[in-house]
Design an enzyme around this catalytic site. Structure first.
Site, PDB file in Angstrom:
ATOM      1  N   GLY A   9       0.802  -1.228   0.000  1.00 15.76           N
ATOM      2  CA  GLY A   9       0.000   0.000   0.000  1.00 15.76           C
ATOM      3  C   GLY A   9       0.828   1.267   0.000  1.00 15.76           C
ATOM      4  O   GLY A   9       0.305   2.355  -0.245  1.00 15.76           O
ATOM      5  N   ILE A  12       5.357   4.936  -4.339  1.00 12.36           N
ATOM      6  CA  ILE A  12       6.682   5.406  -4.772  1.00 12.36           C
ATOM      7  C   ILE A  12       6.479   6.356  -5.954  1.00 12.36           C
ATOM      8  O   ILE A  12       5.712   6.038  -6.873  1.00 12.36           O
ATOM      9  CB  ILE A  12       7.592   4.207  -5.143  1.00 12.36           C
ATOM     10  CG1 ILE A  12       8.935   4.675  -5.723  1.00 12.36           C
ATOM     11  CG2 ILE A  12       6.925   3.244  -6.119  1.00 12.36           C
ATOM     12  CD1 ILE A  12       9.957   3.549  -5.899  1.00 12.36           C
ATOM     13  N   ASP A  43      17.395   7.711  -7.056  1.00 13.28           N
ATOM     14  CA  ASP A  43      17.891   6.333  -7.163  1.00 13.28           C
ATOM     15  C   ASP A  43      19.415   6.334  -7.096  1.00 13.28           C
ATOM     16  O   ASP A  43      20.075   6.931  -7.951  1.00 13.28           O
ATOM     17  CB  ASP A  43      17.428   5.710  -8.488  1.00 13.28           C
ATOM     18  CG  ASP A  43      17.872   4.263  -8.598  1.00 13.28           C
ATOM     19  OD1 ASP A  43      17.147   3.382  -8.088  1.00 13.28           O
ATOM     20  OD2 ASP A  43      18.959   4.003  -9.156  1.00 13.28           O
ATOM     21  N   TYR A  48      28.017   3.577  -7.746  1.00 16.06           N
ATOM     22  CA  TYR A  48      28.069   4.800  -8.559  1.00 16.06           C
ATOM     23  C   TYR A  48      29.125   5.767  -8.027  1.00 16.06           C
ATOM     24  O   TYR A  48      29.438   6.769  -8.665  1.00 16.06           O
ATOM     25  CB  TYR A  48      26.697   5.490  -8.625  1.00 16.06           C
ATOM     26  CG  TYR A  48      25.571   4.625  -9.166  1.00 16.06           C
ATOM     27  CD1 TYR A  48      25.837   3.480  -9.926  1.00 16.06           C
ATOM     28  CD2 TYR A  48      24.236   4.950  -8.929  1.00 16.06           C
ATOM     29  CE1 TYR A  48      24.795   2.682 -10.409  1.00 16.06           C
ATOM     30  CE2 TYR A  48      23.202   4.169  -9.415  1.00 16.06           C
ATOM     31  CZ  TYR A  48      23.483   3.033 -10.145  1.00 16.06           C
ATOM     32  OH  TYR A  48      22.449   2.259 -10.617  1.00 16.06           O
ATOM     33  N   LYS A  77      21.593   0.448  -3.429  1.00 18.92           N
ATOM     34  CA  LYS A  77      21.777  -0.952  -3.859  1.00 18.92           C
ATOM     35  C   LYS A  77      23.022  -1.563  -3.237  1.00 18.92           C
ATOM     36  O   LYS A  77      24.071  -0.908  -3.150  1.00 18.92           O
ATOM     37  CB  LYS A  77      21.864  -1.017  -5.389  1.00 18.92           C
ATOM     38  CG  LYS A  77      20.769  -0.228  -6.082  1.00 18.92           C
ATOM     39  CD  LYS A  77      20.725  -0.392  -7.574  1.00 18.92           C
ATOM     40  CE  LYS A  77      19.780   0.638  -8.182  1.00 18.92           C
ATOM     41  NZ  LYS A  77      20.406   1.935  -8.450  1.00 18.92           N
ATOM     42  N   HIS A 110      21.998  -5.399  -6.211  1.00 12.67           N
ATOM     43  CA  HIS A 110      22.265  -4.733  -7.491  1.00 12.67           C
ATOM     44  C   HIS A 110      22.342  -5.720  -8.665  1.00 12.67           C
ATOM     45  O   HIS A 110      21.829  -5.447  -9.747  1.00 12.67           O
ATOM     46  CB  HIS A 110      23.565  -3.929  -7.373  1.00 12.67           C
ATOM     47  CG  HIS A 110      23.643  -2.774  -8.317  1.00 12.67           C
ATOM     48  ND1 HIS A 110      24.265  -1.590  -8.006  1.00 12.67           N
ATOM     49  CD2 HIS A 110      23.171  -2.626  -9.578  1.00 12.67           C
ATOM     50  CE1 HIS A 110      24.178  -0.770  -9.034  1.00 12.67           C
ATOM     51  NE2 HIS A 110      23.512  -1.373 -10.003  1.00 12.67           N
TER      52      HIS A 110
END
Ligand code: A2P
Length: 317
Positions: A9, A12, A43, A48, A77, A110
């Site tokens: 519920g 996003i 994100d 990264y 991730k 990931h």
């Protein structure tokens, strides 16, 4: 703000800011600009290599009082070198420190690929861990513990197939909320999308613009350009928008979350405004005819001589 509902519920925001390939020195300003113009979803990922700068940007925006932490969805991730059960929580805690957060909204595995600790990108086959040495079921159980400990609200996967998700979660107590995969008109992944919907798993489309800035090691001479595809361009011209907006709206029409990356203020605004574009059934039908499937993030870097993983195993099990 358009949103997608998750199985429990929670909601996003459908458009998130992608930060893969956003350079240190640029990503902080991009995150701040994005939050100022209305993005409510970022994100991220350990690999990264820009989470500390994103953390500083988030803290600056939250402390200036324009945006509250609880109004922004933040994903990160787990990297491949921390799949062993005892490494999962420390990896998440490290990302939380970098992002200057107490809790993530979503933490994803990931890749379904494991490597030795501190080997970020293996260069030799023996730098991987086999699926037996680092069973994904144990990685998942450790992630469930992180949810129970309040370190993340939702857990999920990235670059997994339905078969791998099923095998990993057969005896799980918490089901994945999200499956993040490469998805765009060259790689619509209709079967995966349908399976996820049936199983109450939301889907995030990564590289929605065909990732034109991807690094050399993820590039092949034959790669086509999605942003310059004639069909995409003609639909964009007809609606008086840019090609990226057509691609982002395509993802929203299919009820997926989508995370276009940009560090440019004009393009950040264009991408968010894609939510207001109205594509017709005919536009969607034309994009269905785009030739493919074509995967840009092919995963060839996980196939090394003597290693346990192959491209075929990745996508075709
Ligand atoms: P930039 O960051 O300079 O804006 P993907 O999200 O598929 O990984 O694609 C990201 C790439 O697409 C980056 O090179 C980014 O460049 C570019 N890009 C992002 N938004 C747009 C846009 N609205 N129009 C054209 N190119 C864009």
């Amino acid at each position: 703000m358009i949103e997608q509902k998750l199985a429990n519920g929670d909601s996003i925001p459908s458009i998130g800011l992608g930060t893969w390939k956003s350079e240190p020195g640029e990503v902080g300003a991009a995150v701040r600009e994005a939050l100022r113009i209305g993005y409510r979803h970022v994100d991220c990922a350990r690999i990264y290599m820009n989470e500390p700068e994103i953390g500083a940007a988030l803290t600056a925006e939250f402390s200036e009082g324009q945006v509250r932490r609880e109004d922004v969805w933040i994903t990160s991730k787990l990297w491949n070198d921390s799949h062993e059960a005892e490494r999962v929580r420390p990896a998440l805690e490290s990302t939380l420190r970098d992002l200057q957060l107490e809790q993530l909204d979503l933490y994803l595995i990931h890749w379904p690929v494991a490597s030795r600790h501190d080997v970020l990108i293996p260069e030799r086959g023996d730098e991987f861990l086999t699926p037996e040495q680092a069973p994904l079921t144990e990685t998942w159980a450790a992630l469930e513990d992180c949810v129970r400990a309040g370190l993340c609200r939702h857990i999920g996967v990235s670059n997994f197939t339905p078969k791998k998700i099923e095998a990993m979660t057969r005896n799980a107590s918490i089901q994945p909320s999200m499956c993040q995969v490469e998805m765009h008109p060259y790689l619509p992944q209709d079967d995966l999308l349908a399976w996820c919907k049936q199983n109450g798993i939301a889907v995030t489309a990564y590289s929605p613009l065909g990732s034109p800035d991807r690094p050399e090691r993820v590039r092949r001479a034959s790669d086509p350009s999605l942003l310059e595809h004639d069909v995409v361009r003609s639909i964009a011209e007809r609606h008086n928008v840019v090609a990226a907006q057509v691609l982002i709206r395509w993802a929203i029409e299919r009820e997926t979350v989508v995370i276009p990356k940009s560090t440019n203020p004009t393009r950040l605004a264009q991408n968010l405004a894609a939510a207001d574009l109205e594509l017709t059934p005919d536009d969607m039908a034309q994009m269905r005819e785009i030739e493919g499937p074509y995967r840009f993030v092919y995963g060839a870097f996980w196939e090394l001589e003597g290693g346990p993983y192959t491209v075929d195993w990745l996508w075709n099990d």
